[in-house]
Write an enzyme that holds these catalytic residues in place. Structure first.
Site, PDB file in Angstrom:
ATOM      1  N   GLU A   1       0.823  -1.210   0.047  1.00 32.22           N
ATOM      2  CA  GLU A   1      -0.064   0.178   0.049  1.00 32.22           C
ATOM      3  C   GLU A   1       0.963   1.249  -0.044  1.00 32.22           C
ATOM      4  O   GLU A   1       1.988   1.180   0.603  1.00 32.22           O
ATOM      5  CB  GLU A   1      -1.032  -0.049   1.338  1.00 32.22           C
ATOM      6  CG  GLU A   1      -1.939  -1.142   1.093  1.00 32.22           C
ATOM      7  CD  GLU A   1      -2.833  -1.295   2.377  1.00 32.22           C
ATOM      8  OE1 GLU A   1      -3.910  -1.620   2.150  1.00 32.22           O
ATOM      9  OE2 GLU A   1      -2.523  -0.787   3.400  1.00 32.22           O
TER      10      GLU A   1
ATOM     11  N   CYS B   1       3.406   8.533   1.247  1.00 30.62           N
ATOM     12  CA  CYS B   1       3.971   7.525   2.137  1.00 30.62           C
ATOM     13  C   CYS B   1       4.145   6.396   1.223  1.00 30.62           C
ATOM     14  O   CYS B   1       3.310   5.722   0.837  1.00 30.62           O
ATOM     15  CB  CYS B   1       3.358   7.578   3.238  1.00 30.62           C
ATOM     16  SG  CYS B   1       3.700   6.328   4.288  1.00 30.62           S
TER      17      CYS B   1
ATOM     18  N   CYS C   1       6.920  -7.020   7.108  1.00 32.08           N
ATOM     19  CA  CYS C   1       8.168  -6.378   7.864  1.00 32.08           C
ATOM     20  C   CYS C   1       8.486  -7.522   8.540  1.00 32.08           C
ATOM     21  O   CYS C   1       7.772  -8.259   9.259  1.00 32.08           O
ATOM     22  CB  CYS C   1       7.831  -5.089   8.742  1.00 32.08           C
ATOM     23  SG  CYS C   1       9.174  -4.374   9.375  1.00 32.08           S
TER      24      CYS C   1
ATOM     25  N   CYS D   1       7.373  -4.890  15.826  1.00 30.27           N
ATOM     26  CA  CYS D   1       7.103  -3.860  16.717  1.00 30.27           C
ATOM     27  C   CYS D   1       5.535  -4.152  17.235  1.00 30.27           C
ATOM     28  O   CYS D   1       4.688  -4.410  16.459  1.00 30.27           O
ATOM     29  CB  CYS D   1       7.051  -2.402  16.272  1.00 30.27           C
ATOM     30  SG  CYS D   1       8.735  -2.263  15.526  1.00 30.27           S
TER      31      CYS D   1
ATOM     32  N   CYS E   1       2.280  -2.025  15.802  1.00 33.81           N
ATOM     33  CA  CYS E   1       2.213  -1.805  14.437  1.00 33.81           C
ATOM     34  C   CYS E   1       1.517  -3.069  13.874  1.00 33.81           C
ATOM     35  O   CYS E   1       2.149  -4.275  13.969  1.00 33.81           O
ATOM     36  CB  CYS E   1       3.507  -1.724  14.056  1.00 33.81           C
ATOM     37  SG  CYS E   1       3.752  -1.772  11.831  1.00 33.81           S
TER      38      CYS E   1
ATOM     39  N   GLU F   1      10.695  -2.205   6.493  1.00 28.97           N
ATOM     40  CA  GLU F   1      11.946  -1.419   7.375  1.00 28.97           C
ATOM     41  C   GLU F   1      12.693  -1.090   6.168  1.00 28.97           C
ATOM     42  O   GLU F   1      13.575  -1.830   5.745  1.00 28.97           O
ATOM     43  CB  GLU F   1      12.565  -2.176   8.348  1.00 28.97           C
ATOM     44  CG  GLU F   1      14.024  -1.849   8.907  1.00 28.97           C
ATOM     45  CD  GLU F   1      14.085  -0.357   9.251  1.00 28.97           C
ATOM     46  OE1 GLU F   1      13.212  -0.036  10.196  1.00 28.97           O
ATOM     47  OE2 GLU F   1      14.924   0.506   8.576  1.00 28.97           O
TER      48      GLU F   1
ATOM     49  N   PHE G   1      11.292   6.141  17.707  1.00 33.15           N
ATOM     50  CA  PHE G   1      11.946   6.017  19.021  1.00 33.15           C
ATOM     51  C   PHE G   1      11.006   5.659  20.036  1.00 33.15           C
ATOM     52  O   PHE G   1      11.415   4.497  20.764  1.00 33.15           O
ATOM     53  CB  PHE G   1      12.396   7.506  19.506  1.00 33.15           C
ATOM     54  CG  PHE G   1      13.781   7.367  20.687  1.00 33.15           C
ATOM     55  CD1 PHE G   1      14.889   6.919  19.986  1.00 33.15           C
ATOM     56  CD2 PHE G   1      13.434   7.966  21.814  1.00 33.15           C
ATOM     57  CE1 PHE G   1      15.990   7.062  20.789  1.00 33.15           C
ATOM     58  CE2 PHE G   1      14.664   7.900  22.516  1.00 33.15           C
ATOM     59  CZ  PHE G   1      15.853   7.485  22.226  1.00 33.15           C
ATOM     60  N   HIS G   2       9.865   6.065  20.668  1.00 35.89           N
ATOM     61  CA  HIS G   2       8.761   5.611  21.043  1.00 35.89           C
ATOM     62  C   HIS G   2       8.905   4.993  22.557  1.00 35.89           C
ATOM     63  O   HIS G   2       8.033   4.564  23.253  1.00 35.89           O
ATOM     64  CB  HIS G   2       8.271   4.072  20.337  1.00 35.89           C
ATOM     65  CG  HIS G   2       7.915   4.325  18.837  1.00 35.89           C
ATOM     66  ND1 HIS G   2       7.332   5.459  18.294  1.00 35.89           N
ATOM     67  CD2 HIS G   2       8.011   3.611  17.807  1.00 35.89           C
ATOM     68  CE1 HIS G   2       7.182   5.488  17.205  1.00 35.89           C
ATOM     69  NE2 HIS G   2       7.726   4.226  16.797  1.00 35.89           N
TER      70      HIS G   2
ATOM     71  N   CYS H   1      -0.645   5.835  10.005  1.00 39.43           N
ATOM     72  CA  CYS H   1       0.462   5.139  10.427  1.00 39.43           C
ATOM     73  C   CYS H   1       0.337   3.764  11.190  1.00 39.43           C
ATOM     74  O   CYS H   1      -0.645   3.616  12.227  1.00 39.43           O
ATOM     75  CB  CYS H   1       1.247   5.907  11.355  1.00 39.43           C
ATOM     76  SG  CYS H   1       1.778   7.739  10.871  1.00 39.43           S
TER      77      CYS H   1
HETATM   78  N1  SAH Z   1       9.484   0.538   9.637  1.00 38.29           N
HETATM   79  C1  SAH Z   1       9.879   2.031   9.702  1.00 38.29           C
HETATM   80  C2  SAH Z   1       9.000   2.744   8.771  1.00 38.29           C
HETATM   81  C3  SAH Z   1       7.343   2.630   8.775  1.00 38.29           C
HETATM   82  S1  SAH Z   1       6.525   2.745  10.239  1.00 38.29           S
HETATM   83  C4  SAH Z   1       9.802   2.364  11.125  1.00 38.29           C
HETATM   84  O1  SAH Z   1       9.340   1.594  11.886  1.00 38.29           O
HETATM   85  O2  SAH Z   1      10.280   3.604  11.307  1.00 38.29           O
HETATM   86  C5  SAH Z   1       6.207   4.614  10.194  1.00 38.29           C
HETATM   87  C6  SAH Z   1       5.969   5.084  11.516  1.00 38.29           C
HETATM   88  O3  SAH Z   1       4.575   4.779  12.281  1.00 38.29           O
HETATM   89  C7  SAH Z   1       6.962   4.264  12.408  1.00 38.29           C
HETATM   90  O4  SAH Z   1       7.259   5.568  13.541  1.00 38.29           O
HETATM   91  C8  SAH Z   1       5.822   3.531  13.565  1.00 38.29           C
HETATM   92  O5  SAH Z   1       6.548   2.990  14.358  1.00 38.29           O
HETATM   93  C9  SAH Z   1       4.876   4.263  13.463  1.00 38.29           C
HETATM   94  N2  SAH Z   1       3.832   3.410  13.695  1.00 38.29           N
HETATM   95  C10 SAH Z   1       3.565   2.065  13.644  1.00 38.29           C
HETATM   96  N3  SAH Z   1       2.263   1.372  13.891  1.00 38.29           N
HETATM   97  C11 SAH Z   1       1.548   2.441  14.561  1.00 38.29           C
HETATM   98  C12 SAH Z   1       0.281   2.707  14.944  1.00 38.29           C
HETATM   99  N4  SAH Z   1      -0.512   1.578  14.988  1.00 38.29           N
HETATM  100  N5  SAH Z   1       0.011   3.944  15.374  1.00 38.29           N
HETATM  101  C13 SAH Z   1       0.779   4.893  15.397  1.00 38.29           C
HETATM  102  N6  SAH Z   1       2.111   4.825  14.672  1.00 38.29           N
HETATM  103  C14 SAH Z   1       2.500   3.693  14.395  1.00 38.29           C
HETATM  104 FE1  SF4 Z   2       8.255  -2.883  10.773  1.00 35.63          FE
HETATM  105 FE2  SF4 Z   2       8.127  -0.222  11.433  1.00 35.63          FE
HETATM  106 FE3  SF4 Z   2       6.035  -1.566  11.995  1.00 35.63          FE
HETATM  107 FE4  SF4 Z   2       8.255  -1.907  13.361  1.00 35.63          FE
HETATM  108  S1  SF4 Z   2       6.908  -0.103  13.107  1.00 35.63           S
HETATM  109  S2  SF4 Z   2       7.099  -3.649  12.364  1.00 35.63           S
HETATM  110  S3  SF4 Z   2       9.836  -1.830  11.885  1.00 35.63           S
HETATM  111  S4  SF4 Z   2       6.772  -1.044   9.780  1.00 35.63           S
END
Ligand code: SAH
Ligand code: SF4
Length: 393
Positions: free
Chosen positions: A117, A130, A137, A141, A144, A197, A251-252, A370
């Protein structure tokens, strides 16, 4: 939260570029050097190769032409040569969903039937596309949805560039011959924040961004491209040197104990190691500051203490902190922090001297925000199967 062992490996391959039946090579996604080699291999005299690359490049990436026959400044027999060896192929748009807020989500089918997507987010003064770098992936995480997807493969450079090109098609953004040059760009920014990633698919992402940044084609400046990584430390310096775009880091969390659970790659490269590498990025890439992405999870990482720890940790790094209210997905194990909590957190960060914008969730009604990507398709599939079972078909 369970503490299951989580894969933090790069164990995916880019499947070889799958040639269509005619065995034609797709020109989309080749760097200038690769295109030069390919044109020579197809019979272009070496002394003409540079000029031919320039001409073909402009047709494909400036004018958006898909048909060699339309490349009118090339002799007919040369067009025939191109036609015999090459194709200009893009991902197929399966669906384009449009949100109440104007966000557009594209479901794209790529070679071998996989799907990814891409999301277009129009704003007042800019439009951000985006894009995805992988199908799914390998990282997991816990907040996500993409991370719950089992199937993973790297996208080719052509499939990454192709996302920009199909969005331009949909938005009608290719220049019209003879029309006055339009300086307003619908796609003014590209973010590698979709599925996957990007630093685990380094070469393809780098080559794709070279194509996107090229001054005679799509011409997006490196300062309008942001690559988001979960923290693949060994590749960060390389990204600075070989791509030079802006960097965002997921970072989170402000302690290793919490980050280990949210972003499991932290077990391999922890907060201190990550920060050490980030300190060098702005100098190496000649960019001003790094974006720290911070997803706001109720009761997990959103306390005043976290905010204070965060600003202490990043002291000395030119940074902006992007606070992302958690976007829920079916079965997600977290809740979004309350609005007052997010504002209180933002306030502490802001008072410490950092910009702390709160990202407005976009396209939530079409699951385009996101971390929500892919879910809509998976759900659709599931319900189709359910329907089939129910109706006995
Ligand atoms: N894999 C890469 C890029 C894709 S994710 C990464 O992790 O940086 C893009 C952003 O969305 C990242 O900061 C990710 O942590 C965040 N993200 C993932 N799941 C999310 C969710 N459910 N709500 C808000 N942000 C989220
Ligand atoms: Fe992959 Fe980024 Fe989602 Fe983590 S936040 S699972 S690195 S897409």
């Amino acid at each position: 939260m369970t503490d299951l062992p989580t894969p933090i490996t790069q164990d995916v391959l880019t499947l070889p570029r799958k040639l269509p039946d005619g065995g034609k090579l797709n020109l989309v996604g080749l760097t200038r050097e690769e295109m030069r080699d390919a044109l020579i291999a197809a019979g272009t005299p070496e002394r003409q190769a540079k000029m031919r690359v320039g001409q073909v490049w402009q047709w494909i990436y400036h004018w958006g032409v898909r048909d060699f026959a339309a490349m009118t400044n090339l002799a007919k027999d040369y067009r025939a040569l191109l036609e015999a060896h090459f194709e200009i192929a893009l991902p197929e748009v399966v669906t384009c969903q449009v949100s109440m807020d104007g966000t557009r989500k594209y479901l794209l089918r790529i070679a071998d039937g996989h799907e990814v997507e891409a999301v277009y987010i129009p704003e007042e003064n800019r439009g951000t596309l985006c894009i995805s770098s992988q199908v799914g992936c390998t990282l997991t995480c816990s907040f996500c949805h993409t991370g719950t997807q089992k199937l993973v493969r790297n996208l080719t450079a052509g499939e990454i560039v192709g996302q920009v090109m199909v969005a331009r098609d949909d938005l009608g953004e290719w220049p019209q011959p003879g029309a006055p040059k339009d300086e307003t760009r619908l796609i003014s920014n590209v973010v590698l924040m979709g599925m996957g990633e990007p630093l685990y698919n380094f070469d393809n992402v780098r080559n794709a961004m070279k194509v996107v940044m090229d001054g005679e084609g799509l011409t997006l400046s490196r300062r309008r491209i942001t690559l988001s990584t979960s923290g693949v430390v060994p590749e960060i310096a390389r990204a600075a040197e070989e791509i030079g775009c802006l960097l965002a880091v997921s970072f989170h969390a402000t302690t290793d104990a919490v980050r280990d659970k949210l972003v499991p790659i932290n077990k391999r490269w922890n907060i201190a190691t990550l920060l050490d590498t980030l300190r060098d990025y702005p100098r190496l890439s000649n960019s001003e500051r790094i974006t720290f992405e911070y997803v706001m999870l109720k009761g997990v990482n959103d306390s005043d203490e976290d905010a204070r720890r965060l600003v202490k940790l990043i002291r000395g790094i030119p940074a902006k902190i992007n606070l992302i209210p958690f976007n829920e997905w079916p079965g997600s194990p977290y809740q979004r922090s309350d609005w007052e909590r997010i504002e209180a957190f933002a306030d502490i960060v802001y008072k410490a001297g950092y910009a702390a914008p709160i990202r407005t969730p976009r396209g939530e009604d079409i699951m385009a925000a996101c971390g929500q990507l892919k879910s809509a398709t998976e759900r659709a599939r599931k319900s189709a199967a359910q329907i089939a079972a129910e109706t006995g078909l």
